[in-house]
Design an enzyme around this catalytic site. Structure first.
Site, short mmCIF file in Angstrom:
data_model
loop_
_atom_site.label_atom_id
_atom_site.label_comp_id
_atom_site.label_asym_id
_atom_site.label_seq_id
_atom_site.Cartn_x
_atom_site.Cartn_y
_atom_site.Cartn_z
NE ARG A 112 -7.59 -1.13 5.06
CZ ARG A 112 -7.00 0.04 4.84
NH1 ARG A 112 -7.19 1.04 5.67
NH2 ARG A 112 -6.22 0.21 3.78
CD GLU A 134 -3.78 7.07 2.38
OE1 GLU A 134 -3.99 5.89 2.06
OE2 GLU A 134 -2.70 7.45 2.86
CG HIS A 151 0.67 6.16 -0.63
ND1 HIS A 151 -0.44 6.73 -1.20
CD2 HIS A 151 0.24 5.57 0.53
CE1 HIS A 151 -1.50 6.51 -0.43
NE2 HIS A 151 -1.11 5.81 0.61
CG HIS A 201 -1.78 1.20 1.36
ND1 HIS A 201 -3.11 1.22 1.01
CD2 HIS A 201 -1.49 2.46 1.80
CE1 HIS A 201 -3.61 2.44 1.23
NE2 HIS A 201 -2.64 3.21 1.71
CD GLU A 202 2.07 3.58 3.66
OE1 GLU A 202 2.46 4.67 3.20
OE2 GLU A 202 0.97 3.46 4.25
#
EC number: 3.4.24.69
Length: 1291
Positions: free
Chosen positions: A370, A268, A234, A230-231
């Site tokens: 999630r 995000e 980014h 996820h990071e």
């Protein structure tokens, strides 16, 4: 190029190459150096705490926390020894190897490694490279024995530190210089990350997996590799300069029960993927796209002008130009000038923004994540030892198949994989709370509510009002729509995204310009105290809990008593249940009492009422009002009546303030004496009108998801907690009662506490399904009744203004629209007379909400009890009743919802329906619908075909029930009652027609039954009707078998799709509507009814002249029309025309065709029409300057001759379900000039002996006029179908 992950130990010596002493960007020349390890090219790991912008005291837990929306864990001793740093380093190496273990992860790493920052930023002159910038270069300290220490600069893409003060807070940090960020402006810049692999977030799974095991709604802990990826997404955005950190979703904090949290950046939502980008409106999507395109154009401009690198004369300008060309996918002309290829940019942009997402990666790696970025986070857990392959492996993470942990993500399930983690110490845990204190009734009572549990409601200022702006429409106005999807398989396989150029040297001159903005972190107060007299969901949930040190508790129906007395627990179940739970029984009666109260709990939890379409909700859970006090005090007492009056609004704590702007007007550009541009401007206005509708719908959905649906989600979370609290209270009462008995009495009690827990959990699971259906239905109902109509009202006002302006525009330009003005007016009137329908699936991919929307939106679907659809190479039931579907190995499936049954023994589908469906005597009022494709008979097996019957679907129990069978050209529906009496109705299609409408072609079958009649409809029309009054009760089995069963040929097969059962008799209009909906598609279809494909061979079939075919005329570049041969063996059965005859055409994609992600031909695509002749590919052309109404088409080898047009637009033939299309020649894709339609025409030919007329493949202007005059004339010779060879039709 392959990614190499390096291995180190922390104590390995510095080698000034792969292990260095680095001065990070935020050290700003202070001489603070850190030991850094190059884990792979351009990526460095520093096993130290991230301290920049923090004070030393920030690393201890105190009364303040940093981010107010998470649980925060502190440990000042983390990474304080070399051993701990080595464990961190080894763990990061393992995680990088896990990322690299799959092609998708390796491609992510490749793009990060090759996404080197541009050598400069917005301050650098266009003609220069500059490496002396903190977002480009970092310093390393070179120290060799006997030498003086010296600084050297290196290029880096990513520097990963350990965590900052909060161990479970991972963050990617970009570098700002004078409040400008290269990571957001196209240049890209060095990215930094603070990361902790051991402490991972926990989330629950309340909404998903209906009917799954009872464990499936427990807490799940995250996979640290997914957190890291996820990071890294980014990081990827930052390196390409497309990081979106200036478009926040701002929380509304007007009420005390609303979350107080930092704004959520669009970055995000894009990075998470899934349904979350739906909160970003289409116009905002487009503005982000345009900004990135503009920034990339700025980079192109720089590359074309750059001449020198002023900071490092050793830099080879051309090497870096070539590398940046490769990074940004620019193109270079013969003179060395760079430019942007829009298609390449589009692919790169979509892969970065919509391909690499957390949800896509989780699916690819089979990791549980999630449901949404907005999902509640529970307190983190500590993973015991990520280096232990018994706990976590490179290939599978926690979900290790050898340990039976892969099913239902058991390896991430807290309830199952307890050996993988340990709970954290509450001593070091900080949680932002709202303290709600009562000032009356129960003075002094305060309850603490975690900020995460409050309602998240976005402020209306989070959303763009671009719709209100006026817009100029010109002849070349472009579409604003951005398709926010990039298939993951295309991302994995696309070699264009892989860099084919080696990395330049990482060495450069040392950094001396330390101009950089270091973020400063400020603490927030940890508890906010509120005095309120309101009884919210949170007080009601608190009243259902009890202190752990109190064992003797009792249930009460009084909310106030439960707040005042700690040994009383509020229950929203019936008084009979409460009395039974509080009842004290003797030891001999204890087991019976337990059995009764547990059964009562399951019954109470699963209470639901079927309402007669009240507020468009068919199922209501009546105790929600009492459980959570949703709505108001009056609703609590009689929730159902209040719901009937107020509808779904009663459930909302806060009625959102909506942004529904007045839609700005179109300003139409005028063109003097230019008919084409005027018509194109009108067409663009109509196209942009649809975009305005779509944008408004998108804006409404964005607000609904973030202001309304979030409230409903919190209610679902609250009900899950409430039911669990009720179960915990009951378990505690049972245990306390048991423990007060003597040991002797206990020995005579036969009871299993694990079984009690299991039954309670099962009851909760069943209840949550009802609650989810009810609450999701309420959410969709609110959208459709309270929000969409307001938007449509504004849009209709816009339409009325647009219509008036367009008609005036046509009148003002009628002098230039000679012969076309009335047609253009007719087009405008027709286009604007109907509203653009709302389809939720266009704006979100949340399958649960889409399913609920579909049920809401169709009266038919509210009565569906079985609905078979394709998903992930399987068939599932989307009716909401959760039938079990078993597909055996011999069944062929495809993603068009089609399945093929053969005569093979294992070609079978078994459907076991939900036992909650009462299916006895169902024939009194039920319907079945499906699509079917039955292959052609074999010529030499015609007698067997006609006389042998075989079953395809069977639903029988004890010789009673129903079945569907086929005998020759008959589809037969049979009912058998409990006495064995049989009634049948059948549809028979003609097999002696020259060209059949049914043989091997998809057609739609609907069968309806009531007390009096059984009927068969074909393609929406009633074809057969039988009286069944004398048949008695039919007891149908809950099991439905799809299988070819009977006296059949071993090569027999059929295709089916869209099988559904309804618990009502569908009306004629219902059936016609369903036929039209299921017939519709965005793509065109071939002769059989399957998707029309590029690069596939087809015989062309003329729907207006069915017995003709096209053949290249010998020694002539034209296509002559010949008559199909007829097959007839003097049989009373066999009679058909050959279909596989004539030239085999191939549809080729033109470069700017719409469909770029697959090979399906879509409506309005621009194509070439080709065929092979003498092993050479030929093309269909028309002469540019033909003057007649009709002209023979020119068939010739592919060439670039400017004598011809070759651009064809393939158009849908009819609004009604059809497999025909029209082929329109145009000058090019931009032109409004319609040259003519491809068709058949009879041309005069003078023979040697006599004169004759002969049909040819032609282009016709007459057809253009005729289509406008009679748009749906079935017999026009410009209507074409494409016939591929198929196993179901043999000649």
């Amino acid at each position: 190029m392959p990614v190499t992950i390096n291995n180190f130990n922390y104590n390995d010596p510095i080698d000034n190459n792969n292990i260095i002493m680095m001065e990070p960007p935020f050290a700003r020349g202070t001489g603070r150096y850190y030991k850094a390890f190059k884990i792979t090219d351009r990526i460095w790991i520093i096993p130290e705490r991230y301290t920049f912008g923090y004070k030393p005291e920030d690393f201890n837990k105190s009364s303040g926390i940093f981010n107010r929306d998470v649980c925060e864990y502190y440990d000042p001793d983390y990474l304080n020894t070399n051993d701990k740093k080595n464990i961190f380093l080894q763990t990061m190496i393992k995680l990088f190897n896990r990322i690299k273990s799959k092609p998708l992860g390796e491609k992510l790493l490749e793009m990060i490694i090759n996404g080197i920052p541009y050598l400069g930023d917005r301050r650098v002159p266009l003609e220069e490279f500059n490496t002396n910038i903190a977002s480009v270069t970092v310093n390393k300290l070179i120290s060799n024995p006997g030498e003086v220490e010296r600084k050297k600069g290196i290029f880096a893409n990513l520097i990963i530190f350990g965590p900052g003060p909060v161990l479970n807070e991972n963050e990617t940090i970009d570098i700002g210089i004078q409040n400008h960020f290269a990571s957001r402006e196209g240049f890209g810049g060095i990215m930094q990350m603070k990361f902790c692999p051991e402490y991972v977030s926990v989330f629950n799974n309340v909404q998903e997996n209906k009917g799954a095991s009872i464990f499936n709604r427990r807490g799940y802990f995250s996979d640290p590799a997914l957190i890291l990826m996820h990071e890294l997404i980014h990081v990827l955005h930052g390196l390409y300069g497309i990081k979106v950190d200036d478009l926040p979703i701002v929380p509304n904090e007007k009420k005390f029960f609303m979350q107080s949290t930092d704004a959520i950046q669009a970055e995000e939502l894009y990075t998470f993927g899934g349904q979350d980008p739906s909160i970003i409106t289409p116009s905002t999507d487009k503005s982000i796209y345009d900004k990135v395109l503009q920034n990339f154009r700025g980079i192109v401009d720089r590359l074309n002008k750059v001449l020198v690198c002023i900071s490092d004369p050793n830099i080879n300008i051309n090497i870096y130009k070539n590398k940046f060309k490769d990074k940004y996918k620019f193109v270079e002309d013969s003179e060395g000038k760079y430019s942007i290829d829009v298609e390449s940019f589009d692919k790169l942009y979509k892969s970065l923004m919509f391909g690499f997402t957390e949800t896509n990666i989780a699916e690819n790696y089979k990791i549980k994540t999630r449901a949404s970025y907005f999902s509640d986070s529970l307190p983190p857990v500590k993973i015991k030892n990520l280096l232990d392959n018994e706990i976590y492996t490179i290939e599978e993470g926690f979900n290790i198949s050898d340990k039976d942990m892969e099913k239902e993500y058991r390896g991430q399930n807290k309830a199952i994989n307890k050996q993988a983690y340990e709970e954290i110490s509450k001593e070091h845990l900080a949680v932002y709370k709202i303290q709600m204190c009562k000032s009356v009734k129960a003075p002094g009572i305060c309850i603490d509510v975690d900020n995460e549990d409050l309602f998240f409601i976005a402020d209306k200022n989070s959303f763009s009002d671009d719709l209100s702006k006026n817009e100029r429409i010109e002849y070349n106005t472009q579409s604003n729509y951005i398709e926010n999807d990039f298939p993951i398989n295309e991302l994995i396989l696309d070699t264009d995204l892989i860099s084919k150029i080696e990395l330049p040297s990482e060495n450069t001159e040392s950094l001396t310009d330390f101009n950089v903005d270091v973020p400063v972190y400020e603490k927030q107060p940890a508890i906010k105290k509120i005095f309120t007299d309101e009884n919210t969901i949170f007080q009601y949930l608190y009243s259902q809990t009890f202190p752990l040190d109190i064992r003797d508790i009792s249930l009460t129906s009084s909310f106030d008593d439960a707040l005042l007395f700690s040994n009383k627990v509020y229950s929203f179940f019936s008084m009979d249940y409460i009395k039974t739970a509080n009842k004290v029984v003797e030891a001999g009666l204890f087991a019976g009492w337990v059995k009764q109260i547990v059964n009562d709990f399951v019954i109470e939890a699963n209470k639901s009422n079927t309402m007669d379409k009240i507020a468009d909700i068919s199922l209501i859970v009546p105790y929600i009002g009492l459980a959570l006090n949703v709505g108001n005090e009056t609703a609590k007492g009689n929730f159902e009546n209040a719901f009937e009056i107020a509808g779904a609004s009663i459930l909302l704590e806060f009625i959102p303030e909506l942004l529904i702007p007045v839609v700005g007007a179109f300003l139409l550009e005028s063109y003097i004496d230019n008919k084409n541009k005027i018509i194109k401007t009108i067409d663009n206005a109509l196209t942009k009108r649809n975009e305005k509708w779509s944008d408004m719908y998108g804006l409404i959905v964005a607000q609904w998801l973030s202001t309304v649906n979030t409230q409903f989600y919190t209610i679902k979370e609250g009900m899950y907690k409430a039911l669990n609290y009720q179960a915990q209270a009951l378990e505690e009462i049972i245990k306390y009662r048991y423990n007060i008995y003597s040991e002797k009495e206990k020995s005579n009690i036969n009871i299993d506490f694990n079984d009690i827990n299991s039954k309670l959990n099962e009851g909760i699971n069943q209840a949550i399904d009802n609650i989810n259906n009810f609450i999701n239905g309420c959410s969709v109902s609110y959208l459709m009744k309270k929000m969409i109509p307001l938007a449509v009202e504004k849009l209709l006002d816009f339409d009325n203004t647009l219509k008036k302006n367009l008609l005036n525009y046509i009148d003002e330009n009628k002098l230039y629209l000679i012969g076309s003005a009335e047609y253009e007016k007719s087009k405008v009137n027709k286009y604007l007379k109907t509203i653009m329908p709302f389809d939720l699936s266009i704006y979100t991919n949340d399958t649960i909400l889409i399913e609920m929307f579909n049920k809401y939106n169709s009266e038919i679907l509210n009565n569906i009890i079985l609905n078979l659809r394709y998903k992930d190479n399987n068939l599932i039931d989307l009716s909401g009743y959760g039938a079990k579907v078993e597909v055996y190995d011999g069944v062929e499936l495809n993603d068009k919802n089609q399945f093929k049954l053969t005569s093979s023994a294992n070609s079978k589908i078994r459907v076991t329906q939900n036992q909650n469906i009462i299916f006895n005597s169902v024939f009194l009022d039920f319907s079945v619908s499906f699509w079917i494709r039955i292959p052609k008979y074999k010529n030499d097996g015609i007698q067997n075909y006609i006389h042998n019957e075989y079953t395809i679907i069977n639903c029988m129990k004890n010789n009673s029930g129903w079945k569907i069978s086929i005998r020759g050209n008959r589809i037969i529906w049979t009912l058998i009652d409990i006495n064995g009496k049989t009634k049948s109705v059948f549809f028979e299609y003609n097999i002696r027609e020259d060209i059949s409408e049914y043989i091997n072609r998809w057609f739609f079958v609907t069968i309806t039954n009531n007390l009096n009649n059984a009927k068969i409809y074909i393609n929406g029309k009633l074809e057969s009707n039988t009286d069944i009054k004398d048949i008695r009760e039919v007891i149908a089995n809950g099991e439905i078998i799809f299988k070819l069963d009977g006296d059949i040929d071993r090569t027999q097969f059929i295709w089916m799709k869209y099988f559904s059962i309804f618990n009502t008799e569908l009306s004629q209009s219902n059936i016609e509507e369903r036929y039209k909906i299921q017939s519709y598609s965005e793509y065109l279809k071939d002769f059989w009814g399957n998707p029309l494909m590029y690069n596939k061979e087809y015989y062309m079939f003329n729907a207006g002249n069915k017995n003709s075919y096209i053949k290249l005329k010998k020694d002539s570049p034209v296509g002559e029309i010949l008559t199909r041969s007829k097959y007839n063996q003097n049989s009373k059965y066999i009679n058909y025309r050959d279909l596989y005859i004539g030239e085999k055409f191939i549809i080729r994609r033109k470069s700017n065709s719409q469909s770029i992600n697959d090979d399906i031909v879509r409506k309005e695509d621009y194509i070439y029409l080709d065929f092979f002749n003498l092993n050479q590919e030929w093309r269909v052309y028309t002469y540019k300057y033909f003057k007649k109404e009709e002209e023979k088409l020119f068939l010739a080898p592919i060439s670039d001759s400017d004598e011809f047009y070759n651009t064809i637009q393939i158009k849908e033939y009819d609004e009604q379900p059809t497999y025909s299309c029209q082929l329109l020649f145009k000058k090019d894709e931009e032109s409004t000039d319609e040259i003519g339609l491809i068709g058949i025409h009879r041309f005069y030919e003078s023979g040697i002996v006599f004169e004759e007329y002969k049909d040819y493949f032609c282009i016709s202007k007459w057809y253009l006029k005729e289509v406008k005059r009679k748009p749906y004339n079935l017999k026009l010779g410009c209507n074409w179908q494409f016939i591929p060879k198929d196993e179901g039709w043999t000649e």
